[in-house]
Design an enzyme around this catalytic site. Sequence first.
Site, PDB file in Angstrom:
ATOM      1  N   SER A 120      45.296  69.802  87.342  1.00 55.95           N
ATOM      2  CA  SER A 120      46.194  68.881  86.658  1.00 55.95           C
ATOM      3  C   SER A 120      45.384  67.892  85.804  1.00 55.95           C
ATOM      4  O   SER A 120      44.570  68.314  84.988  1.00 55.95           O
ATOM      5  CB  SER A 120      47.086  68.176  87.682  1.00 55.95           C
ATOM      6  OG  SER A 120      48.192  67.558  87.078  1.00 55.95           O
ATOM      7  N   ASP A 178      55.051  76.951  87.670  1.00 54.10           N
ATOM      8  CA  ASP A 178      54.710  75.599  87.220  1.00 54.10           C
ATOM      9  C   ASP A 178      55.604  75.176  86.058  1.00 54.10           C
ATOM     10  O   ASP A 178      55.656  75.856  85.022  1.00 54.10           O
ATOM     11  CB  ASP A 178      53.233  75.564  86.783  1.00 54.10           C
ATOM     12  CG  ASP A 178      52.678  74.150  86.648  1.00 54.10           C
ATOM     13  OD1 ASP A 178      53.466  73.200  86.538  1.00 54.10           O
ATOM     14  OD2 ASP A 178      51.436  74.010  86.642  1.00 54.10           O
ATOM     15  N   HIS A 236      54.139  73.300  90.353  1.00 51.41           N
ATOM     16  CA  HIS A 236      52.845  72.763  89.941  1.00 51.41           C
ATOM     17  C   HIS A 236      51.929  72.460  91.131  1.00 51.41           C
ATOM     18  O   HIS A 236      50.717  72.709  91.075  1.00 51.41           O
ATOM     19  CB  HIS A 236      53.076  71.486  89.129  1.00 51.41           C
ATOM     20  CG  HIS A 236      51.819  70.824  88.646  1.00 51.41           C
ATOM     21  ND1 HIS A 236      50.975  71.399  87.724  1.00 51.41           N
ATOM     22  CD2 HIS A 236      51.264  69.621  88.975  1.00 51.41           C
ATOM     23  CE1 HIS A 236      49.959  70.583  87.482  1.00 51.41           C
ATOM     24  NE2 HIS A 236      50.100  69.507  88.234  1.00 51.41           N
TER      25      HIS A 236
END
Length: 351
Positions: free
Chosen positions: A146, A299, A328
């Site tokens: 991320s 995601d 995610h």
Amino acid sequence: MNLQSQVALIPMKQEIFHSAEELELESGERLEEFDIQYTTYGEIAPDGGNVIWIVHALTGDSNAAEWWSGLIGEDKFYDPAKDFIICANLLGSCYGSTNPLSKKPGSDKSFFYEFPELTTRDLASSLERLRLHLGIRKIHTLIGGSLGGQVALEWAWELGDSLKNLIVLASTAKTSPWTIGFNETQRMSIESDVTWGEEIPNAGQVGLKTARAIAMLSYRHPKDFQRKQSDTEEKLDRFKASSYLRYQGEKLAKRFNALSYWLLSKTMDSHDLGRKRGGSAKALSEIKARVLAVGVNSDLLFLPEESQFISSHAKRGTYKEILSDAGHDAFLIEFEQLSSYIGSFYLEQKS
């Protein structure tokens, strides 16, 4: 044995690096000095070839063995018995590194809203400062997910031959308008808090609860909510999904502050590896390390094709995809798949 007991058994050191040398930021502003808290596990090998550097996500901290316990620890994929594992709390975050609630140099007053804007390139530069301070010449693997993946990409470009392997999980070379939109709605919720704008440590904390609830909708997938948050009985109110999101908001507000959240969400928005480098594709092609980009099929925040873009434009890129309904956050959960993908990625070097 519970998780806390397991983590306690892992040999670790937690220290703070203080840089007295100013850090020039992309915005043109400067931090006169700064601190970075970092955690290490294990010992560096004589040849320095066992360094595993982990970059945490938006609200993470430097204690990677705690939040990534399925990947780090005794007899885990990254084991302090053989690996030297390091994770630093990102600049701007509130777990020991310089952040908006820190005191201004030479003052007893906190930065608050005067804290300078940070980019992922700035965060990478601060980590490079720490690397040089520790005398680490080579990094075997740099891994992040991320926001951590964004910072890792920036740093990998800067590291050149000093990095052997880059692993980017559920991330992107340039933040999409979709992700910026999610982040903006979260900042709007913080703005709506009547305390936002006041110079107090808990400014915006009620708004932060709502921001976290919005974020959870982007971190998870509808199938995950259907499986875990469905109500078995008929009702008109007090749904499990509602309680879950309120709980997540309360939980984050107890351990994080709205000023750091605001700052780092802006940092994520500004991420663009190709800025002033001829675009993302060209910048990716200039990364010298071998690159493993891992996407998640479900995601909703960083789409799988964004990870595919990274692997396809890196000179030595590989793509793998986690299959999960978790969304995610699967990169923090699906340890067996991750271990398998990373293991095969390493084996390809030896074949």
